[in-house]
Design a protein around this motif. Structure first.
Motif, PDB file in Angstrom:
ATOM      1  N   ASP A  35       0.830  -1.207   0.000  1.00  0.00           N
ATOM      2  CA  ASP A  35       0.000   0.000   0.000  1.00  0.00           C
ATOM      3  C   ASP A  35       0.869   1.263   0.000  1.00  0.00           C
ATOM      4  O   ASP A  35       0.376   2.362  -0.247  1.00  0.00           O
ATOM      5  N   ASP A  36       2.165   1.079   0.270  1.00  0.00           N
ATOM      6  CA  ASP A  36       3.074   2.244   0.279  1.00  0.00           C
ATOM      7  C   ASP A  36       3.105   2.883  -1.106  1.00  0.00           C
ATOM      8  O   ASP A  36       3.164   2.196  -2.113  1.00  0.00           O
ATOM      9  N   THR A  37       3.090   4.188  -1.105  1.00  0.00           N
ATOM     10  CA  THR A  37       3.114   4.953  -2.350  1.00  0.00           C
ATOM     11  C   THR A  37       4.221   5.985  -2.225  1.00  0.00           C
ATOM     12  O   THR A  37       4.248   6.741  -1.256  1.00  0.00           O
ATOM     13  N   THR A  38       5.145   5.959  -3.200  1.00  0.00           N
ATOM     14  CA  THR A  38       6.241   6.928  -3.132  1.00  0.00           C
ATOM     15  C   THR A  38       6.341   7.694  -4.438  1.00  0.00           C
ATOM     16  O   THR A  38       5.863   7.246  -5.482  1.00  0.00           O
ATOM     17  N   ALA A  39       6.976   8.831  -4.366  1.00  0.00           N
ATOM     18  CA  ALA A  39       7.280   9.606  -5.568  1.00  0.00           C
ATOM     19  C   ALA A  39       8.559  10.369  -5.313  1.00  0.00           C
ATOM     20  O   ALA A  39       8.999  10.487  -4.164  1.00  0.00           O
ATOM     21  N   PHE A  40       9.129  10.889  -6.397  1.00  0.00           N
ATOM     22  CA  PHE A  40      10.360  11.669  -6.316  1.00  0.00           C
ATOM     23  C   PHE A  40      11.448  10.855  -5.605  1.00  0.00           C
ATOM     24  O   PHE A  40      12.045  11.299  -4.628  1.00  0.00           O
ATOM     25  N   ASP A  41      11.643   9.619  -6.123  1.00  0.00           N
ATOM     26  CA  ASP A  41      12.666   8.706  -5.601  1.00  0.00           C
ATOM     27  C   ASP A  41      12.524   8.492  -4.096  1.00  0.00           C
ATOM     28  O   ASP A  41      13.510   8.433  -3.366  1.00  0.00           O
ATOM     29  N   GLY A  42      11.293   8.380  -3.652  1.00  0.00           N
ATOM     30  CA  GLY A  42      11.029   8.016  -2.263  1.00  0.00           C
ATOM     31  C   GLY A  42      10.953   9.208  -1.322  1.00  0.00           C
ATOM     32  O   GLY A  42      10.681   9.042  -0.134  1.00  0.00           O
ATOM     33  N   LYS A  43      11.190  10.414  -1.827  1.00  0.00           N
ATOM     34  CA  LYS A  43      11.176  11.591  -0.934  1.00  0.00           C
ATOM     35  C   LYS A  43       9.763  11.861  -0.421  1.00  0.00           C
ATOM     36  O   LYS A  43       9.574  12.415   0.654  1.00  0.00           O
ATOM     37  N   LYS A  44       8.758  11.503  -1.231  1.00  0.00           N
ATOM     38  CA  LYS A  44       7.367  11.659  -0.799  1.00  0.00           C
ATOM     39  C   LYS A  44       6.790  10.266  -0.582  1.00  0.00           C
ATOM     40  O   LYS A  44       6.952   9.390  -1.440  1.00  0.00           O
ATOM     41  N   HIS A  45       6.128  10.060   0.553  1.00  0.00           N
ATOM     42  CA  HIS A  45       5.641   8.716   0.890  1.00  0.00           C
ATOM     43  C   HIS A  45       4.292   8.803   1.582  1.00  0.00           C
ATOM     44  O   HIS A  45       4.055   9.707   2.375  1.00  0.00           O
ATOM     45  N   ALA A  46       3.413   7.856   1.260  1.00  0.00           N
ATOM     46  CA  ALA A  46       2.132   7.733   1.975  1.00  0.00           C
ATOM     47  C   ALA A  46       1.693   6.285   1.893  1.00  0.00           C
ATOM     48  O   ALA A  46       2.175   5.535   1.042  1.00  0.00           O
ATOM     49  N   VAL A  47       0.805   5.900   2.795  1.00  0.00           N
ATOM     50  CA  VAL A  47       0.200   4.571   2.716  1.00  0.00           C
ATOM     51  C   VAL A  47      -1.238   4.772   2.249  1.00  0.00           C
ATOM     52  O   VAL A  47      -1.990   5.511   2.876  1.00  0.00           O
ATOM     53  N   VAL A  48      -1.574   4.163   1.118  1.00  0.00           N
ATOM     54  CA  VAL A  48      -2.922   4.272   0.570  1.00  0.00           C
ATOM     55  C   VAL A  48      -3.571   2.899   0.701  1.00  0.00           C
ATOM     56  O   VAL A  48      -3.247   1.971  -0.043  1.00  0.00           O
TER      57      VAL A  48
END
Ligand code: TMP
Ligand code: ASP
Length: 237
Positions: free
Chosen positions: A29-42
């Motif tokens: 469910d982990d969601t990352t962007a910008f090479d992991g700099k932004k992270h959330a669990v959806v």
């Protein structure tokens, strides 16, 4: 059923199985962007991505395109053949969006006269830099012949996916593929999900992919549900 963890990435984890040469790929469910700099669990994204990816790998299999996919094992797990992954990502673009707009000063949404393939070196530490064939061969990441096969497969997959998505009222703007070796042969690995594609509603241009998360547009799981629903994919939570 699955044993020890073999590899854990940002969005997926690989587990060994009791069958040599086969792994379980779990979609997180982990969601990352910008090479992991932004992270959330959806919550629920792992199940959605597993359903969508399994469905696309089955369509590719029907079209004679080999991949690591064996079957969907459970809601958020796929059984796969273990590949020797090549650290080169192939991006196919039908329209300009994302990094090509920043690099070349193009306007988002510009339709490209023909599909463009680009290569990126898979390295979080370096931010997945764009490379060309010479880099990949010189540094031993893939042979020239393997790169030819990857590009040709990527173009075939693009044609198939464009047709399928068009029938669902979705434009395939771009997507990323990863390949690996199975018994010395180049086959498709990784995933095909809205995490690694740009998908726009054909009528409204609404984004139905991870740009919703990258740009804080809200409703990531609703967007992925919409993609699954339009493709008639079952087994989503
Ligand atoms: P880009 O515009 O950031 O180069 O990405 C092009 C497409 O490829 C976009 O759909 C996102 C996907 N992509 C990934 O999923 N992971 C990556 O590491 C890269 C470079 C691209
Ligand atoms: N590999 C990047 C990340 O998830 C690509 C992206 O922005 O999707 O961190």
């Amino acid at each position: 059923m699955h044993n020890e963890i073999k590899y854990e990435g940002k969005g997926k984890a690989l587990y060994s199985t009791d069958t040599p040469g086969q792994l379980i790929q779990k979609f997180k469910d982990d969601t990352t962007a910008f090479d992991g700099k932004k992270h959330a669990v959806v919550t629920g994204k792992g199940v959605l991505n597993c359903a969508i990816s399994s469905w696309f790998f089955e369509r590719l299999h029907e079209a004679g395109i080999a991949s690591h996919y064996i079957r969907r094992e459970s809601a958020d797990c796929m059984r796969i053949h273990e590949l020797h992954m090549l650290p080169v990502e192939v991006v196919v673009r039908n329209m300009a969006a994302g990094s090509i707009c920043r690099r070349l000063g193009l306007e988002e949404g510009l339709k490209l006269a023909r599909p463009l393939t680009e290569l990126f070196y898979k390295s979080d530490a370096l931010g997945d830099p764009m490379i060309n064939t010479e880099h990949a061969v010189l540094f031993g990441w893939a042979t020239a012949e393997q790169l030819d096969t990857m590009r040709e497969l990527a173009r075939r997959i693009n044609r198939l996916m464009c047709d399928i998505l068009q029938d669902a009222g979705i434009v395939l703007v771009d997507f990323k593929l990863e390949f690996g070796l199975l018994d010395g042969k180049v086959v498709l690995g990784d995933e095909i999900t809205p995490d690694g594609c740009r998908l726009w509603d054909a009528q409204t241009g609404q984004k139905l992919d991870k740009d919703v998360f990258r740009r804080d547009l809200g409703g990531l799981s609703e967007a992925y549900h919409e993609v699954a629903h339009r493709l008639g994919i079952e087994g989503v939570a």
